[in-house]
Design a protein around this motif. Sequence first.
Motif, mmCIF file in Angstrom:
data_model
loop_
_atom_site.group_PDB
_atom_site.id
_atom_site.type_symbol
_atom_site.label_atom_id
_atom_site.label_comp_id
_atom_site.label_asym_id
_atom_site.label_seq_id
_atom_site.Cartn_x
_atom_site.Cartn_y
_atom_site.Cartn_z
ATOM 1 N N ALA C 24 0.818 -1.189 0.000
ATOM 2 C CA ALA C 24 0.000 0.000 0.000
ATOM 3 C C ALA C 24 0.861 1.251 0.000
ATOM 4 O O ALA C 24 0.658 2.181 -0.787
ATOM 5 C CB ALA C 24 -0.917 -0.014 1.229
ATOM 6 N N SER C 175 -5.450 -7.066 4.078
ATOM 7 C CA SER C 175 -4.623 -6.411 3.060
ATOM 8 C C SER C 175 -3.707 -7.391 2.347
ATOM 9 O O SER C 175 -3.243 -7.130 1.256
ATOM 10 C CB SER C 175 -3.784 -5.308 3.704
ATOM 11 N N ASN C 179 -5.874 -7.286 -3.249
ATOM 12 C CA ASN C 179 -4.978 -6.521 -4.097
ATOM 13 C C ASN C 179 -5.845 -5.935 -5.187
ATOM 14 O O ASN C 179 -6.655 -6.625 -5.784
ATOM 15 C CB ASN C 179 -3.940 -7.478 -4.699
ATOM 16 N N TYR C 231 -6.208 -1.437 -0.783
ATOM 17 C CA TYR C 231 -5.325 -2.516 -0.360
ATOM 18 C C TYR C 231 -5.836 -3.243 0.880
ATOM 19 O O TYR C 231 -5.087 -3.980 1.513
ATOM 20 C CB TYR C 231 -3.906 -1.984 -0.138
#
Lengths: 354, 354, 236, 226, 226
Positions: C24, C175, C179, C231
């Motif tokens: 991220a 996260s 994606n 993310y």
Amino acid sequence: MIEAKFKIKRDDFSLHADLCIPAHDVTAIFGPSGCGKTTLLRSIAGLDQHRQGYLKFRDSNWQDSDNFVPPHHRPLGYVFQEASLFAHLNVRDNLNYGFKRTPQSAQTIKLEQAVELLGLEHLLTRKPTNLSGGERQRVAIARALAVSPQLLLMDEPLTALDQTSKQEILAYLESLHNQLDIPIIYVSHSADEVARLADHLVLLEEGRVKASGSIGEMLTRLDLPLAQGNDAEALIEATVVEHDEEYKLTYMEFSGGRFTVAHKNLSIGKTARLRVLARDVSITLEHQNDTSILNIFPAIVEEINEDGISQVTVKLLVGGVPMLSRVTRKSASVLGLKPGKQVYAQAKSVALLA
Amino acid sequence: MIEAKFKIKRDDFSLHADLCIPAHDVTAIFGPSGCGKTTLLRSIAGLDQHRQGYLKFRDSNWQDSDNFVPPHHRPLGYVFQEASLFAHLNVRDNLNYGFKRTPQSAQTIKLEQAVELLGLEHLLTRKPTNLSGGERQRVAIARALAVSPQLLLMDEPLTALDQTSKQEILAYLESLHNQLDIPIIYVSHSADEVARLADHLVLLEEGRVKASGSIGEMLTRLDLPLAQGNDAEALIEATVVEHDEEYKLTYMEFSGGRFTVAHKNLSIGKTARLRVLARDVSITLEHQNDTSILNIFPAIVEEINEDGISQVTVKLLVGGVPMLSRVTRKSASVLGLKPGKQVYAQAKSVALLA
Amino acid sequence: CFILPANSIAAEILVAVASNFKTAMTSVARRFELNSDHKVTLIFGSTGKHYAQIKNGAPYDLFFAADVYRPKLLEEQSAAITDSRFTYALGKIVLWSPRKNVIEQDAKLLEREAFRYLSIANPKLAPYGRAAKEVLLNLKLWNGLAKKIVRGENIGQTFQFVKSGNAELGFVAYSQIKNPKQEIEGSYWLIPESLYTPIEQQAVMIKDTTAAGEFIKFVKSKAALKIIRDYGYDTP
Amino acid sequence: MFSQPDLIALAITLKLAFITTVILLLLGTPFAWWLSRTRWRYKFILEAIVALPLVLPPTVLGFYLLIMLGPNGPVGGLMDAIGGRPLAFTFTGLVIGSVIYSMPFVVQPLQNAFTSIGQRPLEVAATLRASPLDRFFTVTIPLARQGFLTAAVLGFAHTLGEFGVVLMIGGNIPGETQVVSIAIYDHVESLEYVQAHWLSGGLLLLSFLMLIAVYALNRRFRPIQL
Amino acid sequence: MFSQPDLIALAITLKLAFITTVILLLLGTPFAWWLSRTRWRYKFILEAIVALPLVLPPTVLGFYLLIMLGPNGPVGGLMDAIGGRPLAFTFTGLVIGSVIYSMPFVVQPLQNAFTSIGQRPLEVAATLRASPLDRFFTVTIPLARQGFLTAAVLGFAHTLGEFGVVLMIGGNIPGETQVVSIAIYDHVESLEYVQAHWLSGGLLLLSFLMLIAVYALNRRFRPIQL
Ligand SMILES: Nc1ncnc2c1ncn2[C@@H]1O[C@H](COP(=O)(O)OP(=O)(O)OP(=O)(O)O)[C@@H](O)[C@H]1O
Ligand SMILES: Nc1ncnc2c1ncn2[C@@H]1O[C@H](COP(=O)(O)OP(=O)(O)OP(=O)(O)O)[C@@H](O)[C@H]1O
Ligand SMILES: [Mg+2]
Ligand SMILES: [Mg+2]
């Protein structure tokens, strides 16, 4: 019989040995530095494995094209040219190394006796690095004996020793050989040692067997280098006939007459070997008296070899037994020596090798 | 003069050497195995440092209580008892190692000559592991010579060599010694080598100097072990007076008469050393003829040593020069030998050491 | 570079970032660099390590930690700029397996214990681990599963345990599986926020430089928050 | 395949490993030599200390080094006092850390090699006019070749893979202290497995080729038999 | 001072280091022996491979091991096929990882030691009736003592401090795979510096005492001079 055939090729050396030596004798290997003596011994011991060879010891096949008895299964003892003691073991453990690995039933040599005769008692707890050169060599000999070998390979084993030790050790080896019937293959540059010990002699030259035969024969063959030069000698077998206790002398007979030698404790009737150096033998035309020389024999000149510029080697036959004499060319000429001539051989000193 | 005093203590050995030897001679160190010969040589070379000692070589102090010249600053050459070649260098580089480190101005010995005389040409590119024992030893000698030493220490350098090589190398060493005035300290068990080479003799026993003196004197001192046993001998200095080109003989005179020896190319008037082994000398009461023995001298019995059970050593004076004869006790008795008696000494063979 | 804004010269800033935030943050920084002359160098690592390094003079300008504790500690110890601390993301955890149709949308699977290993992050070190432990405690499964839990030193390792199949399932960061460019692999259960206290990730300023200030301003911007959410994080 | 930062990290790594190995050999050789020759009663204490850095996990060792090198630590304080730059987070710091951590891999093989040479070749060299230093270079070093090879290979390879110490005191700063091991680790951590595989594979291949070259070269000089 | 889990971790660590060292010596000895004796042209390739595990950062090596040991990896698949338990997160797995990682530290010193013995002592032993195995135990091993010592010390110490691999494939299960290096690391990470200091200090002291004991014992047997 020990039959050995080896073909070994190295960059600039090749060994083509084809040998047949008596299995009960002491065989001396003689030859100049680098002629392949060590290589031959190593091959007999089986240390250089992947080589073309054939080796038979008495009834056992040690090596042929499809059979190779590894060294540790060959009942031999090897004294290497360098002492090569185990650096991590003290003298006692060096000696015990092979001893422990010899089954009790096969132990014919007494380790304590070897230790005593080689004068190692006071060294037993030392590490090899703390020994002198001669001490190391003696340990190596004792270590090889401790496995009670049936064949003893010795590569110049006495080089670092003084005369007295040498004589003692030679006597000990001789007694082992005689009592236990251990054949010995002995590499040495010393004519003394060879004459003392060997029954059989192999002459190596550039990796080839130049000659091989009984010591008596080999020593007096005028075509071989042994009979040339200052160390030429003859070995004569003779029988003990009498002892003179007063003067401590021993009388020994052979076909050519009677030798007087320093007393040795041998029983009457026993045969032993006498060593007569060519340079100790003088030639006279008449039998001489009033001389300190006791050993005088009628002899016939057999052959004269003009091998030196000022000296010649005369091969005499004394009652049919060869004896060498080294005299100046001048003397030979003055005395009119030629083959067939009747002379007297005077042996100044004679060593009884027993 | 080389003066050396060393006190070295080990667990069961101690060396108390107190020596003073001529700085231009060949000195032989003689003694039984383990008596401290190697230890002495190492101390002279400065290899065993932290020891109580004093050492003076000619005018330079090499060691005293507050001075220690490290080995690499001592101008000596050392042939170790084991060849000890550098395993990482081939023969040529072994030889060059010291050679390169010797300033050109100090190079008195020709390396090529040493290589040739020691028969090393064909070995130059070999690694030490691929050499035979004798080859290694010869390389070690050449390597020590390559630094053109002013003092040569040799610890049994010829043990692994055959007679022929030995003689050649001895001759070479002798010529180096004579031409370059290099003193040599030579450890050996071989009476042959010592007689051939040495001028001075040091007798070691259990770490102590038992006797030290010129070789002629030492060899005929009946109280020392050298004059006892079968290798007793005398060395006699004599002068070349004539050559017999026909028979290739050389005649040499000394105060007791004239020796006939094998021809050597020495100029008239030059003195050289003759070696007469005790066992080669017979004694007669009358001068004898018709014998191959050429060297017969009138002599007086000086002393008789009954050192063997059947043999005795007789010290004769021939024109005042000592000569030894080893005869049987019987002969001595039959001939009625006793100090003061006039006899004839017959030397069967005489070696010219030059 | 053609025109420089009057109030700033091009500078480089070093930003220490918790490893879990790597993707991220990389995206955020790249976007920032597009609109600025400053260069952002990201240094990833565990928060504990970054803390120790900052305490010992590490030349970082900003510190994006994985928790609240370490930034706060730095601030209290005056090793960071006072009052610069802010929450930049809220982590979410999921129960995940790389295989399809394994994870159900409840805790039944955990209760059945039909697996050999459950992977979580070390609760002592990683906030995601702490959260996972909380979840299990709330589900009253913590003690029962004690023998089946394998612990990764950080959330990355926890993920690898599961991903490599050595552990059949594990509590990983949302996260990690989310994606923006890819579909989510395997099956997962997004743990209800009622079962754990949110994983607040805070940042703090170590050196007060213009560039650092501009970067913080950007991180708080709509565009950046959008990226962060893409993310798999929540934003405050 | 390889990103720009990865390549930079690789370059830094090689530089680090090379410098570290050189320093290790320079420091380790005299030390190992001394250990192999001294008769000091208590040398075994030093021998034990040499092996100690191994015992701590690298990150922890790195942690302590960080404290030492940091501005509040003794070394850092010293550097400050003499006006130097602090060493933490610099390439020099990495070198120091790697040297300490890899020291045993260099000292021990060298010490063994030196011990097994023995006195004799040096004595011979002394009688052939070689000064102590000369002997060391022309006799000891060639005879200890195998030991040097092992020392260099272990030292170099270990520095390549070194990670914990470097991570701690280096600070993972790209272009300065980010080495390839950390780069790979980062890739793995952030699930960039493809990059991780490529970088690992590249590192392995490169190392393999270097090692092959070294060993093949070594083979050309035949081993010294005793 | 020391918490209960710390002590357990210490015990596991010692057990791991001990078992790993034993296995390393058992595997490394024949391999090193073979390497020192073979005349195989391409042995340098194997020599290079031995050093390779060093090149990867431990965690990365651990990562690959994890993949290998996992159900989809070759080893894991094999274990599955023969009905065995998977190896990841088990003590056995740790042992495998440590063995692979520490192998070069054992093989290389041993190989050097074996090479420097040469042929002669073995030839002598052969003429004294010792079979090849007998020779190996009674001649080679004692003469290579220094090499074994180095191998064992490096192997043991390196396993004590080993961390990355263990971290990766161990799963940090207290009482099973949580070793002391991880415990220290945990303390450092969670800022429990006091505990970290104590545990590090304890580990160092313990290792130091063990090393001292080993080296002092070794000193009692005088070094073998050549
Ligand atoms: N390193 C050592 N430590 C302890 N004693 C030793 C050491 N080296 C030699 N010795 C002993 O010292 C004595 C003298 O040894 P040295 O080597 O000088 O004898 P040597 O006269 O050269 O004998 P050799 O003719 O056998 O070579 C011997 O008794 C030997 O055992
Ligand atoms: N390992 C080797 N590799 C190559 N050539 C060798 C090797 N060992 C010996 N040689 C050579 O082989 C020949 C025979 O060597 P060997 O050792 O058998 O001689 P030797 O008769 O024992 O000589 P010495 O009396 O000097 O010991 C020599 O020319 C020697 O240079
Ligand atoms: Mg030989
Ligand atoms: Mg000696």
